[in-house]
Design an enzyme around this catalytic site. Structure first.
Site, PDB file in Angstrom:
ATOM      1  N   LYS A  77      21.515  53.305 -25.482  1.00 44.40           N
ATOM      2  CA  LYS A  77      20.749  52.403 -26.355  1.00 44.40           C
ATOM      3  C   LYS A  77      19.653  51.689 -25.577  1.00 44.40           C
ATOM      4  O   LYS A  77      19.892  51.238 -24.438  1.00 44.40           O
ATOM      5  CB  LYS A  77      21.707  51.382 -26.979  1.00 44.40           C
ATOM      6  N   SER A 152      22.569  47.689 -35.264  1.00 43.20           N
ATOM      7  CA  SER A 152      21.323  48.005 -34.599  1.00 43.20           C
ATOM      8  C   SER A 152      21.364  49.262 -33.728  1.00 43.20           C
ATOM      9  O   SER A 152      20.314  49.805 -33.395  1.00 43.20           O
ATOM     10  CB  SER A 152      20.904  46.825 -33.735  1.00 43.20           C
ATOM     11  N   SER A 176      26.997  45.983 -34.505  1.00 41.97           N
ATOM     12  CA  SER A 176      25.985  46.996 -34.220  1.00 41.97           C
ATOM     13  C   SER A 176      26.482  48.301 -33.612  1.00 41.97           C
ATOM     14  O   SER A 176      25.701  49.242 -33.503  1.00 41.97           O
ATOM     15  CB  SER A 176      24.918  46.426 -33.296  1.00 41.97           C
TER      16      SER A 176
END
Ligand code: GLN
Length: 483
Positions: A77, A152, A176
């Site tokens: 990420k 996210s 997330s």
């Protein structure tokens, strides 16, 4: 296709010499070239670095090295710092930022010979539930390209779902990792607060942030978690506790396990098919010999407002450092204040600005006691709900999200609707406990549904064991999107 292997299968094949890391990596890169123009999971591809790392891994193996994750291609990420590889947090304010060092969790993977394929898309500074808040465009759900992957960590979840990585790292401040895991039909785990070092994770809300893992099986997640967990002197919140052998704990047995089902998590507004599917998953646990009990977590209703005071308050402080002086592009206006204003005004997107304003307000003199302090007190009540519940049960089952993946654009103009997407995941962050999501079925539109499994702080082994036992008895996790 080698991209169809699970992480643990790939480990075996690398170990036996049936495949090389270079082959495995090349096939992943080819798949990314074919599929990712539609999915858009990756923000940055690190092809050359990946092939070089794969080659090095193969050499290490030839010399007898048998490190478990040696040569395994993963996605990271884009809120986790990677030395000299652009790290943006999905924000224009960090466009072109090349971190001077790699964070601990990622460095641990690198030391084990993991191959990083690239950095994945994210809602700006991890604020969001759909990746639509990214400054670099939205990621598409591999199950239906018109829908969001969740967020996210939507890029990481989509990459794993679409076989563009064997596993991935994400971060979870309020859901997330778990919510995109649920939307994309992959396994996702948010470890306990303090289980994984956040050194090199660009902070959103420091009392809630935790690095988590994605895999296509629970076993894959267990391996990944084992690789990143542990104490780090550079993160004072990381706990100095031994790291169990998570994979060895996957016995397949949940006989007599006390499973709590909180009545507050089956509320109005939840998509009926989600509720039915979760009830069916709970029945499966009965079949497996678990002992199901209804429980109550009475302060559940307050989790959302509490989170949306604490998280923005911490974010407003953490994001003060992005001023155009030290990182990212500067909108120079000559004098200092106009430069700050122009840099932040242009660099941050609407949601980040909303959070900074909410957080600054909640912390300001005169409002601090009424908002921030009050929220901290309610947070304690929420944590105590879980403490009490875990006296009677070993794990808690619930939906991960109230709905399946929604359409791109459907909720962008309605922040509250967007926030409600995390109503079932936020409490675990407020309490610092373990939360996982595993695939447990599909709705009529063919979209995946996630089962959330929560457990007490540092009891990842029990959560993983329960998730694995469920997976052992079902085949939801083996279904793949057609792309
Ligand atoms: N969706 C939640 C938010 O917008 C949680 C995000 C996260 O876990 N990083 O804050």
């Amino acid at each position: 296709m080698l991209t169809d292997l699970t992480l643990t299968d790939a480990q075996e094949k690398l170990r036996s010499g049936a495949i090389t890391s270079v082959e495995l990596t090349q096939q992943h890169l080819e798949r990314i070239q074919t599929i990712d123009p539609d999915v858009k999971a990756y923000l940055t591809l690190t092809e050359n670095q990946a092939l070089a790392a794969a080659d090095q891994a193969d050499q290490r193996r030839q010399q007898g090295d048998d490190t478990p994750l040696l040569g395994i291609p993963l996605a990271i990420k884009d809120v986790l710092m990677t030395k000299a590889v652009q790290t943006t947090c999905g924000s224009r304010i960090l466009e072109g930022f090349l971190p001077p060092y790699t964070g601990t969790a990622v460095q641990n993977l690198f030391d084990m010979g993991v191959v990083m394929l690239g950095k994945t898309n994210v809602d700006e500074f991890a604020m969001g539930s759909s990746t639509e808040n990214s400054g670099y465009g939205v990621t598409h759900n591999p199950w239906d390209l018109d829908r969001v992957p969740g967020g996210s960590s939507g890029g990481s979840a989509a990459a794993v779902a679409a076989h563009m990585a064997l596993g991935a790292l994400g971060t979870d401040t309020g859901g997330s990792v778990r919510q995109p895991g649920s939307f994309c039909g992959v396994c996702a785990l948010k470890p306990s607060y303090g289980r994984v070092s956040r050194y090199g994770l660009i902070a959103f809300a420091s009392s809630l942030d935790q690095i988590g893992v994605f895999g296509r099986t629970v076993e894959d997640m267990a391996v990944l978690l084992g690789a990143i967990a542990g104490h780090d002197p550079r993160d004072s919140t990381s706990m100095d506790l031994p790291v169990p052998d998570y994979r060895a704990g996957l016995t397949g047995d949940v006989h007599g396990l006390r499973v709590g089902v909180p009545k507050e998590y089956f509320i109005e507004g939840i998509q009926p098919e989600v509720e039915q599917t979760i009830r069916a998953a709970i029945d499966q646990f009965v079949t497996l010999g678990a002992d199901i009990r209804e429980i109550t977590l009475p302060h559940t209703d307050y989790a959302l407002p509490t989170y949306y005071l604490i998280a923005p308050a911490e974010a407003s402080a953490n994001l003060a450092r992005f001023d155009g002086v030290r990182y990212g592009p500067r909108q120079s206006q000559g004098a200092m204040w106009p430069t700050y204003k122009a840099t932040r005004g242009q660099g941050f997107g609407a949601e980040v600005k909303r959070r900074i304003m909410l957080g600054t307000y909640a912390l300001s003199a005169g409002y601090y006691d009424a908002y921030y302090l009050k929220a901290q007190k309610v947070r304690t009540l929420i944590r105590q709900d879980f403490d009490r519940a875990f006296e009677a049960v070993d794990i808690i089952l619930s939906p991960t999200a109230p709905t399946t993946a929604f359409r791109i654009g459907e909720k962008v103009d309605d922040p509250l609707q967007m926030y409600l997407s995390d109503v079932f995941t936020l409490p675990a962050n407020l309490a610092g406990i373990v939360g996982a999501s595993i695939p447990c079925g599909f709705d009529r539109a063919g979209l995946p549904i996630g089962l959330q499994i929560m457990g007490p702080a540092f009891d990842e082994p029990t959560v993983l064991r329960a998730a694995h036992a469920y997976q052992h008895a079902t085949d939801w996790h083996t279904r793949r999107p057609t792309l």
